[in-house]
Design an enzyme around this catalytic site. Structure first.
Site, PDB file in Angstrom:
ATOM      1  N   PHE A 130     -45.750  20.613 -12.732  1.00 33.67           N
ATOM      2  CA  PHE A 130     -44.288  20.624 -12.761  1.00 33.67           C
ATOM      3  C   PHE A 130     -43.792  19.721 -11.642  1.00 33.67           C
ATOM      4  O   PHE A 130     -44.220  19.862 -10.498  1.00 33.67           O
ATOM      5  CB  PHE A 130     -43.741  22.046 -12.572  1.00 33.67           C
ATOM      6  CG  PHE A 130     -42.237  22.097 -12.638  1.00 33.67           C
ATOM      7  CD1 PHE A 130     -41.582  21.977 -13.848  1.00 33.67           C
ATOM      8  CD2 PHE A 130     -41.472  22.251 -11.481  1.00 33.67           C
ATOM      9  CE1 PHE A 130     -40.191  21.991 -13.918  1.00 33.67           C
ATOM     10  CE2 PHE A 130     -40.087  22.281 -11.536  1.00 33.67           C
ATOM     11  CZ  PHE A 130     -39.446  22.153 -12.766  1.00 33.67           C
ATOM     12  N   ASP A 216     -47.592  15.671  -5.178  1.00 33.20           N
ATOM     13  CA  ASP A 216     -46.349  16.428  -5.197  1.00 33.20           C
ATOM     14  C   ASP A 216     -46.601  17.712  -4.420  1.00 33.20           C
ATOM     15  O   ASP A 216     -47.236  18.639  -4.915  1.00 33.20           O
ATOM     16  CB  ASP A 216     -45.948  16.725  -6.652  1.00 33.20           C
ATOM     17  CG  ASP A 216     -44.674  17.574  -6.741  1.00 33.20           C
ATOM     18  OD1 ASP A 216     -44.264  18.137  -5.707  1.00 33.20           O
ATOM     19  OD2 ASP A 216     -44.114  17.681  -7.844  1.00 33.20           O
ATOM     20  N   LYS A 245     -38.066  21.726  -0.950  1.00 30.98           N
ATOM     21  CA  LYS A 245     -38.105  23.180  -0.777  1.00 30.98           C
ATOM     22  C   LYS A 245     -38.101  23.618   0.691  1.00 30.98           C
ATOM     23  O   LYS A 245     -37.042  23.646   1.308  1.00 30.98           O
ATOM     24  CB  LYS A 245     -39.316  23.742  -1.534  1.00 30.98           C
ATOM     25  CG  LYS A 245     -39.100  23.699  -3.071  1.00 30.98           C
ATOM     26  CD  LYS A 245     -40.143  24.513  -3.795  1.00 30.98           C
ATOM     27  CE  LYS A 245     -40.005  24.452  -5.301  1.00 30.98           C
ATOM     28  NZ  LYS A 245     -39.065  25.400  -5.865  1.00 30.98           N
TER      29      LYS A 245
END
Ligand code: PLP
Length: 397
Positions: A130, A216, A245
């Site tokens: 994702f 990522d 995040k």
């Protein structure tokens, strides 16, 4: 007031969140929850962390926003901090993880076009990954549930089966490959960890073929796995890395980090953002990252993770009818379940006041703040066990 005027793109839990402190969240009706979701690996320093609150307040009174056409001292300071603590030479600041991924993909393609190798445009991602919701990010992950209905696949994006070593080698050796993008530990995909030997081999073959490695670490980076960067477990580094995040501890910040060589095409005008790297975000980022790099925080992650892993293994033995597998790395904990994971999450919330996240492969994820105390970890396990007990009874009924 209702959800009627919100685009219906989320299946929201019936929980009206009001305030938070540390690992606790309170709903509007006063119900207290133990929050092991942390905004999905985002509130890494807990809710309303006083250091971050102070940073926001102080900067809010000084300066919120100026355009990137001026020098922003906070940006230069945070970029120095990131580069001093990573493989990177340069940083581009964004407002989210998906924008950081977008910048990473553009950096890789521009690297080759600026070197006169315009045919090298192919980006290979993996199933179960994702990378966010922008067009580049959904095409890089190529998960049909995120791409369906949004037009034809973007040219030059390909998906590999996670674990298919031969196909991966062929991708590395193709003359049109620009980059391979992966999460060293998949988050949404169900906490799948790429073996360190595979990561080391990827670094080696990338060096041999000139293909760029994009990691990522939006979810698994910044201390979450028990090292500052998840790739450190393999003792290697990417050429380009997307983060977000935890970088802002809950404030929207992302960044694309790169070596000077990988970013050679990112010259003036190649990319930009109105809000990316604004003074307010940078003030929080400096405060948050200053905490995230502290050795005592990383030590705490490993201590708490060790405890959770051991306790969850015990629960798996006692509840084989509920728990299939315990996986993940550090405080990115995945528990593969027998009951439907969405039902189990709802049950944990409604019967134990425990908030946990979902994940692929019928996993639930336990993603507490990195500064969770041992007492809080014990409480989380007690509540998780309570949820297992209820799930067992429900399945037997
Ligand atoms: N990459 C990974 C690994 C993620 O987990 C996420 C979000 O969950 C993203 C990218 C996208 O980040 P954002 O939602 O901030 O755009």
């Amino acid at each position: 007031m209702s959800v009627n005027h919100l685009m219906g793109v989320y299946n929201r839990a019936p929980l009206e969140v009001d305030r938070g402190r540390g690992v606790r969240l309170w709903a509007k009706d006063g119900t207290e929850y133990l929050d092991c979701v942390s905004g999905i690996s985002t509130n890494a320093l807990g809710h309303a962390n006083p250091i971050l609150v102070e940073a926001v307040k102080a900067q809010a009174e000084k300066l919120w926003h100026v355009s990137n056409i001026y020098r922003i001292p906070g940006q230069e300071q945070l970029a120095d901090m990131l580069c001093d603590n990573s493989f990177a030479d340069v940083v581009f600041f964004t407002n989210s993880g998906t924008e950081a991924v977008e910048c990473a993909i553009k950096t890789a393609r521009k690297h080759f076009s600026s070197k006169g190798e315009s045919e090298r445009i192919d980006i290979y991602g993996f199933d179960g990954s994702f990378h966010g919701r922008t067009y580049g990010a959904i095409n890089a992950a190529a998960n049909p549930s995120y791409t369906d209905g949004f037009g034809p696949p973007m040219q030059g994006f390909h998906q590999l089966v996670w674990g298919d070593h031969e196909a991966l080698e062929a991708a590395f050796r193709s003359p049109t490959t620009a980059a391979i993008i992966l999460e060293p530990v998949q988050g949404e995909g169900g906490c799948r960890e790429t073996p360190v030997e595979e990561l080391r081999w990827m670094r080696q073959i990338a060096d041999e073929t000139g293909v760029l490695l994009i990691f990522d670490e939006v979810q698994c980076g910044m201390g979450r796995t028990g090292k500052l960067w998840a790739h450190e477990w393999a003792g290697i580094a990417p050429d380009i890395m997307a983060i977000a995040k935890a970088l802002g501890g809950g404030f929207p910040i992302g960044a694309c980090l790169a070596t000077a060589d990988a970013a050679c095409g990112m010259t003036a005008g190649a990319h930009g953002s109105t809000f990316g790297g604004n003074p307010l975000a940078m003030a929080v980022g400096i405060a948050a990252f200053g905490e995230l790099v502290k050795p005592e925080l990383i030590r705490n992650v490993n201590e708490i993770a060790g405890y959770l892993k051991q306790q969850l293994a015990g629960l798996q033995e006692r509840y084989p009818d509920v728990i299939v597998d315990v996986r993940g790395k550090g405080l990115l904990v995945g528990v593969k379940l027998v009951p439907n994971n969405r039902d189990f999450m709802a049950l944990a919330r409604d019967t134990q006041n425990l908030l946990i996240a979902g994940g692929g492969d019928n996993c639930c994820r336990i993603l507490p703040p990195l500064n969770m105390t041992m007492d809080e970890a014990r409480e989380a396990i007690q509540r998780f066990e309570g949820a297992c007990e209820v799930a067992r009874k429900q399945m037997a009924a």
